[in-house]
Design an enzyme around this catalytic site. Structure first.
Site, PDB file in Angstrom:
ATOM      1  N   THR A  70      -8.803  -2.000   3.014  1.00 47.66           N
ATOM      2  CA  THR A  70      -8.483  -0.601   2.670  1.00 47.66           C
ATOM      3  C   THR A  70      -8.971   0.312   3.793  1.00 47.66           C
ATOM      4  O   THR A  70      -8.245   1.199   4.256  1.00 47.66           O
ATOM      5  CB  THR A  70      -9.160  -0.207   1.325  1.00 47.66           C
ATOM      6  OG1 THR A  70      -8.696  -1.100   0.316  1.00 47.66           O
ATOM      7  CG2 THR A  70      -8.833   1.214   0.938  1.00 47.66           C
ATOM      8  N   GLN A 179      -2.969 -10.569   3.343  1.00 49.43           N
ATOM      9  CA  GLN A 179      -2.531 -11.702   2.511  1.00 49.43           C
ATOM     10  C   GLN A 179      -1.928 -12.830   3.349  1.00 49.43           C
ATOM     11  O   GLN A 179      -1.515 -13.851   2.796  1.00 49.43           O
ATOM     12  CB  GLN A 179      -1.495 -11.231   1.473  1.00 49.43           C
ATOM     13  CG  GLN A 179      -2.045 -10.300   0.415  1.00 49.43           C
ATOM     14  CD  GLN A 179      -2.973 -10.997  -0.585  1.00 49.43           C
ATOM     15  OE1 GLN A 179      -3.086 -12.227  -0.631  1.00 49.43           O
ATOM     16  NE2 GLN A 179      -3.663 -10.203  -1.386  1.00 49.43           N
ATOM     17  N   SER A 197      -9.217  -8.688   5.666  1.00 49.26           N
ATOM     18  CA  SER A 197     -10.349  -8.571   4.755  1.00 49.26           C
ATOM     19  C   SER A 197     -10.934  -9.957   4.491  1.00 49.26           C
ATOM     20  O   SER A 197     -10.190 -10.909   4.253  1.00 49.26           O
ATOM     21  CB  SER A 197      -9.853  -7.960   3.440  1.00 49.26           C
ATOM     22  OG  SER A 197     -10.926  -7.776   2.567  1.00 49.26           O
ATOM     23  N   HIS A 199     -12.792 -11.102   1.963  1.00 44.90           N
ATOM     24  CA  HIS A 199     -12.883 -11.683   0.613  1.00 44.90           C
ATOM     25  C   HIS A 199     -11.590 -12.349   0.149  1.00 44.90           C
ATOM     26  O   HIS A 199     -11.560 -12.963  -0.918  1.00 44.90           O
ATOM     27  CB  HIS A 199     -13.395 -10.649  -0.406  1.00 44.90           C
ATOM     28  CG  HIS A 199     -12.427  -9.577  -0.803  1.00 44.90           C
ATOM     29  ND1 HIS A 199     -11.605  -9.707  -1.896  1.00 44.90           N
ATOM     30  CD2 HIS A 199     -12.158  -8.363  -0.268  1.00 44.90           C
ATOM     31  CE1 HIS A 199     -10.878  -8.604  -2.034  1.00 44.90           C
ATOM     32  NE2 HIS A 199     -11.192  -7.783  -1.048  1.00 44.90           N
ATOM     33  N   THR A 235     -25.229   0.975  11.720  1.00 43.38           N
ATOM     34  CA  THR A 235     -25.759  -0.370  11.933  1.00 43.38           C
ATOM     35  C   THR A 235     -24.723  -1.417  11.530  1.00 43.38           C
ATOM     36  O   THR A 235     -24.255  -1.410  10.393  1.00 43.38           O
ATOM     37  CB  THR A 235     -27.036  -0.568  11.081  1.00 43.38           C
ATOM     38  OG1 THR A 235     -27.945   0.482  11.409  1.00 43.38           O
ATOM     39  CG2 THR A 235     -27.681  -1.913  11.340  1.00 43.38           C
ATOM     40  N   CYS A 321      -5.216  -4.172  -7.481  1.00 44.48           N
ATOM     41  CA  CYS A 321      -5.433  -2.762  -7.140  1.00 44.48           C
ATOM     42  C   CYS A 321      -4.466  -1.830  -7.845  1.00 44.48           C
ATOM     43  O   CYS A 321      -4.562  -0.631  -7.701  1.00 44.48           O
ATOM     44  CB  CYS A 321      -5.315  -2.560  -5.642  1.00 44.48           C
ATOM     45  SG  CYS A 321      -6.302  -3.715  -4.746  1.00 44.48           S
TER      46      CYS A 321
HETATM   47  N1  PMP Z   1      -4.015  -4.970   1.706  1.00 47.05           N
HETATM   48  C1  PMP Z   1      -3.582  -6.027   1.009  1.00 47.05           C
HETATM   49  C2  PMP Z   1      -2.258  -6.642   1.380  1.00 47.05           C
HETATM   50  C3  PMP Z   1      -4.337  -6.541  -0.044  1.00 47.05           C
HETATM   51  O1  PMP Z   1      -3.884  -7.587  -0.740  1.00 47.05           O
HETATM   52  C4  PMP Z   1      -5.575  -5.931  -0.360  1.00 47.05           C
HETATM   53  C5  PMP Z   1      -6.435  -6.451  -1.498  1.00 47.05           C
HETATM   54  N2  PMP Z   1      -5.801  -6.401  -2.746  1.00 47.05           N
HETATM   55  C6  PMP Z   1      -5.984  -4.826   0.392  1.00 47.05           C
HETATM   56  C7  PMP Z   1      -5.177  -4.384   1.415  1.00 47.05           C
HETATM   57  C8  PMP Z   1      -7.300  -4.157   0.138  1.00 47.05           C
HETATM   58  O2  PMP Z   1      -8.309  -4.990   0.607  1.00 47.05           O
HETATM   59  P1  PMP Z   1      -9.872  -4.684   0.393  1.00 47.05           P
HETATM   60  O3  PMP Z   1     -10.162  -5.077  -1.016  1.00 47.05           O
HETATM   61  O4  PMP Z   1     -10.570  -5.545   1.378  1.00 47.05           O
HETATM   62  O5  PMP Z   1     -10.080  -3.240   0.660  1.00 47.05           O
END
Ligand code: PMP
Length: 378
Positions: A70, A179, A197, A199, A235, A321
């Protein structure tokens, strides 16, 4: 428990967690400090950044750490818009983007930028003619994700880049690759900027990165101190960065083998779901197998999701989201509100087992019959 929501987030791998823990314990210095402990941390920061840049085949100076995709998307889109507003104010994005991209576009529209949306065909691919026709001399930015988070549709970025270049050499091309990485091959040469990202690839939450080609200038969104990055002052989150570099290295290993295995699981689910007259598959022939989107027509997806949850089966409605809204990606592909209002996303991993899929299909059957019976009785 059967976890089939890997596109929302992934469990952290033990090796990655180990790197995080070791770095936290052994590297207490601030990488920005001048003393020996600081230098030791700074060296590790540089070597983790180098490892990532080598893996992504870009330069170290082109990697900027963020808190997640994000933030990377914000940094890229707003940063480019503010840096180029004198050249133009026109921005193009696809209709199959992550909600964060649309939220940023709404903000950019509110401060005077003109955002237009590129059409797609009925398999989810960008309409190349529409992109060509909408490109203008004042188009400063195009953003198209590599893989759509809801339907798994993968875009041909290299070809899209060629169209953009042909129409306007100056237009910057950004792609949200969140993704895509670890699931399918990516090439940063095809774009000017890309968001990632940790995670989503078995790394920790709270760390992401923006790749930005060294020729691109963007306006920073944050101001502060720290020598490590002019776009993200403060940092550096060293343990998260080291863990992220490990996660990327693991994610880029055995992609084909993993994809092959996941394809078989995907096919098994599709074949089974085929027998239900009102279940339709929304993923298309351009979708990666890791993301399977289906609609159970006439049923609220939240009801289905919670009914599965009773059996400890975890899936998504559309994306984590944008839960609760209709799927904008399914709407963009099929232009069918009923279908877009009843989407379920089943996302698979190399960690998924055949046994889990068999059990999932049994629970799906139980829930389907129960809910159909209830709703038909009302
Ligand atoms: N872009 C895409 C294509 C995602 O799938 C996601 C997570 N759902 C995000 C952005 C947002 O990622 P983050 O949770 O690391 O902010």
């Amino acid at each position: 428990m059967i976890y089939l929501d890997y596109s929302a987030t992934t469990p952290v791998s033990f090796d990655v967690l180990d790197s995080y823990n070791k770095t936290t314990k052994e590297f207490i210095g601030n990488p920005n400090s001048l003393h020996r402990l600081g230098s030791k941390s700074n060296e590790l920061l540089r070597s983790a950044t180098k490892q990532i840049s080598d893996l992504l085949k870009v330069m170290e100076s082109e990697i900027f750490f963020t808190s997640g995709a994000t933030e990377s998307n914000n940094m890229a889109l707003i940063g480019v818009a503010l840096a180029n507003h004198k050249k133009g104010n026109h921005i193009l994005v696809s209709k199959l983007e992550h909600p964060s991209i649309y939220a940023i576009c709404d903000y950019l529209t509110s401060i005077g930028f003109e955002v237009e949306y590129i059409n797609n065909d009925n398999e989810g691919l960008i309409d190349f003619d529409d992109l060509k026709n909408k490109m203008r001399q004042d188009t400063i930015l195009v953003s198209v994700n590599a893989v759509n988070s809801e339907t798994g549709v993968r875009q041909p970025l290299k070809f899209i880049r060629q169209i953009i270049r042909k129409e306007n050499q100056e237009t910057i091309f950004h792609s949200d690759m969140t993704q895509a990485i670890g699931k399918t091959s990516i090439c940063l040469n095809d774009v000017d900027m890309a968001s990632f990202s940790a995670h989503k690839i078995y790394g920790p939450k709270g760390i992401g990165l923006l790749y930005k080609n060294s020729k691109i200038r963007i306006v920073p969104l944050e101001y502060g101190s720290g020598k490590s990055s002019n776009l993200k002052p403060g940092t550096p989150a060293l343990p998260l960065i080291v863990a992220f570099s490990k996660a990327i290295r693991i994610a880029l290993t055995d992609i084909d083998k993993r994809e092959h295995f996941i394809s078989r699981l995907n096919e098994k689910i599709c074949t089974s779901l085929n027998k239900y007259p009102d279940v339709v598959v929304n993923s298309t022939k351009h979708s990666i197998p890791h993301i399977l989107n289906v609609s159970v027509l006439g049923l609220k997806p939240e009801t289905f999701l919670h009914a599965l949850e009773e059996h400890e089966v975890y899936i998504s409605t559309n994306t984590a989201c944008s839960s609760g809204e209709i799927s904008s990606s399914v709407m963009a592909i099929y232009n069918d509100e009923k279908r877009a209002a009843s989407t379920l996303r089943i996302s698979l991993s190399h960690l998924t087992t055949t046994d889990e899929i068999n059990k999932f299909l049994d629970y799906f059957d139980t829930v389907y019959k129960k809910l159909k019976f209830w709703f038909s009785a009302i």
